[in-house]
Design an enzyme around this catalytic site. Structure first.
Site, PDB file in Angstrom:
ATOM      1  N   ARG A 118       0.813  -1.212   0.000  1.00  0.00           N
ATOM      2  CA  ARG A 118       0.000   0.000   0.000  1.00  0.00           C
ATOM      3  C   ARG A 118       0.849   1.266   0.000  1.00  0.00           C
ATOM      4  O   ARG A 118       0.543   2.236  -0.708  1.00  0.00           O
ATOM      5  CB  ARG A 118      -0.968  -0.007   1.191  1.00  0.00           C
ATOM      6  CG  ARG A 118      -1.863   1.214   1.310  1.00  0.00           C
ATOM      7  CD  ARG A 118      -2.485   1.652  -0.009  1.00  0.00           C
ATOM      8  NE  ARG A 118      -3.111   0.573  -0.759  1.00  0.00           N
ATOM      9  CZ  ARG A 118      -3.352   0.614  -2.053  1.00  0.00           C
ATOM     10  NH1 ARG A 118      -3.008   1.681  -2.770  1.00  0.00           N
ATOM     11  NH2 ARG A 118      -3.925  -0.403  -2.658  1.00  0.00           N
ATOM     12  N   LYS A 153       1.502  24.588  -3.977  1.00  0.00           N
ATOM     13  CA  LYS A 153       0.266  23.945  -3.511  1.00  0.00           C
ATOM     14  C   LYS A 153       0.420  22.429  -3.585  1.00  0.00           C
ATOM     15  O   LYS A 153      -0.235  21.745  -4.385  1.00  0.00           O
ATOM     16  CB  LYS A 153      -0.921  24.437  -4.327  1.00  0.00           C
ATOM     17  CG  LYS A 153      -1.162  25.937  -4.151  1.00  0.00           C
ATOM     18  CD  LYS A 153      -2.266  26.440  -5.057  1.00  0.00           C
ATOM     19  CE  LYS A 153      -2.453  27.948  -4.903  1.00  0.00           C
ATOM     20  NZ  LYS A 153      -3.488  28.492  -5.810  1.00  0.00           N
ATOM     21  N   LYS A 185       3.763  39.329  -3.951  1.00  0.00           N
ATOM     22  CA  LYS A 185       2.363  39.217  -4.338  1.00  0.00           C
ATOM     23  C   LYS A 185       1.587  40.425  -3.825  1.00  0.00           C
ATOM     24  O   LYS A 185       2.160  41.366  -3.266  1.00  0.00           O
ATOM     25  CB  LYS A 185       1.796  37.899  -3.804  1.00  0.00           C
ATOM     26  CG  LYS A 185       2.624  36.679  -4.263  1.00  0.00           C
ATOM     27  CD  LYS A 185       1.963  35.378  -3.982  1.00  0.00           C
ATOM     28  CE  LYS A 185       0.929  35.066  -5.031  1.00  0.00           C
ATOM     29  NZ  LYS A 185       0.374  33.691  -4.880  1.00  0.00           N
ATOM     30  N   GLU A 214       4.079  39.765  -8.835  1.00  0.00           N
ATOM     31  CA  GLU A 214       2.731  39.559  -9.360  1.00  0.00           C
ATOM     32  C   GLU A 214       2.109  40.896  -9.725  1.00  0.00           C
ATOM     33  O   GLU A 214       2.149  41.845  -8.936  1.00  0.00           O
ATOM     34  CB  GLU A 214       1.881  38.860  -8.305  1.00  0.00           C
ATOM     35  CG  GLU A 214       0.457  38.563  -8.740  1.00  0.00           C
ATOM     36  CD  GLU A 214      -0.324  37.883  -7.633  1.00  0.00           C
ATOM     37  OE1 GLU A 214      -0.402  36.648  -7.644  1.00  0.00           O
ATOM     38  OE2 GLU A 214      -0.842  38.606  -6.752  1.00  0.00           O
ATOM     39  N   ASP A 235      -1.514  37.998 -13.243  1.00  0.00           N
ATOM     40  CA  ASP A 235      -2.559  37.340 -12.469  1.00  0.00           C
ATOM     41  C   ASP A 235      -3.949  37.569 -13.048  1.00  0.00           C
ATOM     42  O   ASP A 235      -4.398  38.711 -13.206  1.00  0.00           O
ATOM     43  CB  ASP A 235      -2.514  37.855 -11.019  1.00  0.00           C
ATOM     44  CG  ASP A 235      -3.426  37.069 -10.096  1.00  0.00           C
ATOM     45  OD1 ASP A 235      -3.581  35.850 -10.315  1.00  0.00           O
ATOM     46  OD2 ASP A 235      -3.973  37.663  -9.158  1.00  0.00           O
TER      47      ASP A 235
END
Length: 298
Positions: A118, A153, A185, A214, A235
């Site tokens: 597994r 992410k 950002k 950004e 963006d």
């Protein structure tokens, strides 16, 4: 781990020691504090040996075969049976595979094969799912200069494996973390008082670290480039606006389309002339590639 498995991991750009830690932690989740697979210990003699095939249950792109091999090898070390396993890789990472294809064979103590099953399949299926999804984006961008990028992410603890899977699927990696690339950002710009101020502060504090900024509009993109920024994140811009930014910026900066991108729109975004498309879904939303372990019955 065998020397061949270590060699394959290093060739993939993976740290064998880091892979070992990931696998050991995963095995502890299954085996608990006593290190036992109670079902296999109860039903299978310690002396029994078998061969099993790792088999694709769906079409896709495989990634993580050396990691899966390492799981079987480390499980043999940890169970205390005192015998090793032999892993033969039939497929290669980055290859397209079809349902029913044998990807690898494993021979060794049956208890070890079933104890490791597994964990090996969890990692292999996850990495292959990321590679398969990435290949779909890379195929959609064929004919343009744009490449698909991953993001941060990622699944906690599995970033190195998932980012390798992106590479195996034909994508490329963005920053590994908060330490290797500065990314200014919206919140950074707001706190610093604007694009130019934020960029200047990062460059003064960390002169050798790459800086990416950004931007949300054509005007902001021009402002950033004139301040010296050489990598822009564009963006949530439409293909029409992206094309305007490409025309205005020229070759003064690398350009990355980001935010709200879909596979259906990938070709249109790539055709605008941007260099990259960043897609968090490569790692946060890729379904696994179904892969199984089948003991041979003959």
């Amino acid at each position: 781990m065998t020397s061949e498995t270590v060699r394959l991991l290093r060739a993939a750009g993976l740290d064998p020691d880091q892979v070992r830690r990931i696998i050991e932690n995963a095995l502890v989740e299954d085996l608990g504090p006593d290190g036992l697979d109670v079902t296999s210990v109860a039903t299978i003699p310690a002396t029994q040996t078998d061969t099993a095939d790792v088999v694709a249950r769906a079409d896709g792109v495989v990634a993580g075969l050396a990691v899966a091999a390492a799981v079987f090898e480390l499980a043999a070390e940890s169970t205390g049976i005192g015998r090793t396993v032999e892993v033969s890789l039939v497929a290669r990472d980055g290859e397209r595979v079809a349902r029913g294809d044998v990807l690898a064979t494993v021979t060794g103590p049956t208890r070890v094969l079933l104890t490791a099953e597994r964990t090996a399949l969890n990692l292999l299926s996850r990495m292959s799912g990321v590679a398969t999804h990435t290949r779909a984006w890379a195929d959609a961008l064929a004919g343009s200069k744009a490449m698909v990028l991953d993001t941060r992410k990622t699944t906690p603890g599995l970033r190195a494996l998932e980012k390798y899977a992106v590479r195996a699927g034909g994508g490329t990696n963005k920053r590994m973390g908060l330490h290797d690339v500065a990314m200014v950002k919206d919140n950074h710009k707001f706190a610093a008082g604007g694009v130019a101020a934020a960029y200047r502060r990062v460059r003064e504090a960390f002169p050798d670290v790459p800086v990416q900024v950004e931007v949300d509009t054509l005007a902001e993109a021009v402002e950033a480039v004139e301040a010296g920024v050489d990598f822009l994140l564009l963006d949530n811009m439409s293909p029409a606006v992206l094309a305007e930014v490409v025309a205005a910026v020229g070759d003064r900066a690398e350009l990355e389309a980001t935010g709200g991108l879909t596979l259906a729109d990938a070709a249109a975004v790539g055709a605008t002339g941007v260099d990259f498309l960043s897609v968090g879904a490569l790692t946060h939303s890729s379904p696994i590639l179904d892969i199984a372990l089948d003991l041979r019955t003959e």
